[in-house]
Enzyme design. Sequence first.
Site, PDB file in Angstrom:
ATOM      1  CB  CYS A 386      -0.981  -0.043   1.158  1.00 53.03           C
ATOM      2  SG  CYS A 386      -2.437   0.935   0.831  1.00 53.03           S
ATOM      3  CG  HIS A 512      -3.520  -3.828   3.108  1.00 53.24           C
ATOM      4  ND1 HIS A 512      -2.655  -3.347   4.054  1.00 53.24           N
ATOM      5  CD2 HIS A 512      -4.137  -2.749   2.581  1.00 53.24           C
ATOM      6  CE1 HIS A 512      -2.754  -2.033   4.112  1.00 53.24           C
ATOM      7  NE2 HIS A 512      -3.654  -1.646   3.226  1.00 53.24           N
ATOM      8  CD  GLU A 514      -1.178  -6.545   5.081  1.00 53.47           C
ATOM      9  OE1 GLU A 514      -0.846  -6.724   3.885  1.00 53.47           O
ATOM     10  OE2 GLU A 514      -1.507  -5.424   5.522  1.00 53.47           O
TER      11      GLU A 514
HETATM   12  N1  GLN Z   1      -2.002   6.571   3.008  1.00 54.45           N
HETATM   13  C1  GLN Z   1      -2.093   5.833   1.790  1.00 54.45           C
HETATM   14  C2  GLN Z   1      -3.464   5.976   1.151  1.00 54.45           C
HETATM   15  O1  GLN Z   1      -4.402   6.329   1.799  1.00 54.45           O
HETATM   16  C3  GLN Z   1      -1.743   4.373   1.991  1.00 54.45           C
HETATM   17  C4  GLN Z   1      -2.704   3.658   2.884  1.00 54.45           C
HETATM   18  C5  GLN Z   1      -2.174   2.338   3.382  1.00 54.45           C
HETATM   19  O2  GLN Z   1      -0.949   2.098   3.373  1.00 54.45           O
HETATM   20  N2  GLN Z   1      -3.059   1.483   3.843  1.00 54.45           N
HETATM   21  O3  GLN Z   1      -3.606   5.727  -0.016  1.00 54.45           O
END
Ligand code: GLN
Length: 540
Positions: A386, A512, A514
């Site tokens: 992310c 994600h 994970e």
């Molecule tokens: N802050 C970033 C976004 O909102 C990444 C979010 C995250 O790593 N879950 O896109």
Amino acid sequence: MAKRETKFIFVLGGVMSGLGKGIASASIGYLLKKRGLAVTILKLDPYLNVDPGTMNPYQHGEVFVLDDGSETDLDLGHYERFIDVNMSKANNATAGQVYQAVLDKERRGDYLGQTIQVIPHITDELKRRIVETNKPRRFDVVISEVGGTVGDIESQPFLETIRQIRHEVGRENCFIALLTLLPYVDASEELKTKPTQHSVMKLREIGLEPNLILCRTSRHIPKSAKEKISLFCNVPSSHVIEAREVKSIYEVPLVFHQQGVGDIIADQFQMDGVHPEIEELEGFIHRFKNPNHKVTIALCGKYTELPDAYKSVLEAFVHAGVENDARVKIQWINSEELKTDDVLEEQLGGVDGILVLPGFGNRGTEGKISAAKYAREKKVPYLGICLGLQTAVVDFARNVCGLEKASSTEFNKRTPHPVIDLMDAQRKVKRKGATMRLGAYNCELQPRTKTYKAYRKKRISERHRHRYEVNNRYRKTLQKHGLLFSGINPELNLVEIIELPDHPWFVASQFHPELKSRVNRAHPLFRDFVKAAIKGQNSP
Ligand code: GLN
């Protein structure tokens, strides 16, 4: 199982919180599932937040996102990993949600002018949520874990609800497990049972008593202590279970099994004596304890002193380690400290792989960009999750494409090159709760890439939690300079996965991974990342 009434198990906490009710619930679920029963688990949280999505990780740990986009308690991660079932928003209810639902009904006039009270209106709503988890009837057993500790003011309505359910469905269909702590007092060299006795008294005040007492303890519980608990708490001493510290949380079901927990529950429910199939888990634990390789992975993030904030990432490494016959040693790196080349070399010089963790806001992001650059240039295996994809793209734009001031508009609103930016749909969002791109989205993989090699299929679905995206206006430039978009969301035409072709293993995902790693099925990206880290040790 033949059509029988639904069985309800309630897992409660005594003495104090943080003893591992989530893992205890998941372990009980695991043992019952391995007896061939259909099991689901619910988390009931007595706090007033509607969901943990807006809570500070320092207070609440990781937010676990489900396929349906709900942001839930991290215990749901344990449930999914242990019993290998995809959960939905019905599996997590907070007091806040319950009150909100009741108040919405009141505003709609559904209560026809009645006075709205905790009992019966809040308890009825709670009861409905617990009982209706099994409508239409799919499960033999519904396990409900109640957050907090017996005796807390805010858990009272939850305990009253359990009392009512037990009254309505009959004691033979209900089972209460209490997880408590037996503290050891050095001076008297004794494990003390009194706090447990007091928790049971508190439970009795509300009309409940445990069928099973799971005792967290740092040492063996002598027979005399078990008999004392048995006498004062009204359970057979064989129902007092020793829950000692273990090397891996995945050992907990085995520890419970050895002490007959599955049989005790099956007896209460008058179920047939089936031997659970636990050999697979035994094999997993054996491999976990006897690995042939060892790799060190740097985790770069901002909450490095709080491992609970990245629970699923840590578990995914346990699964991936076992599949690669390796022990994964985690080295925490506070990205705010990665300010100079010397510090980078000192902190990342000896590691076998670098993972840039998810995160929000600007703090520590320059360090994460530097960590991505370090991995890219030094050919250290890299996995970005992310924000870890976004920082890798910023590095690539700045240092490979020559867009010197490139950034994400999350880090710098006025950057001349917003290579990471908000989607139009996100610009209008004002409210904070449940408004990100959340939950499962499809992704199409490009053949002959490292990503494809990991998944071995063309179409995947993964879970998201973010607002920002790779800016499609920069895709051509990034691509021209060698960045490979190995996964694209076909419906929204968004970049989901990037990789570097001329690097041993550099992959980052907007989603994600994970969140979908399971004990019996390490996530393909984690698995191949650890594999690349092992391989890197052997190459010059
Ligand atoms: N802050 C970033 C976004 O909102 C990444 C979010 C995250 O790593 N879950 O896109």
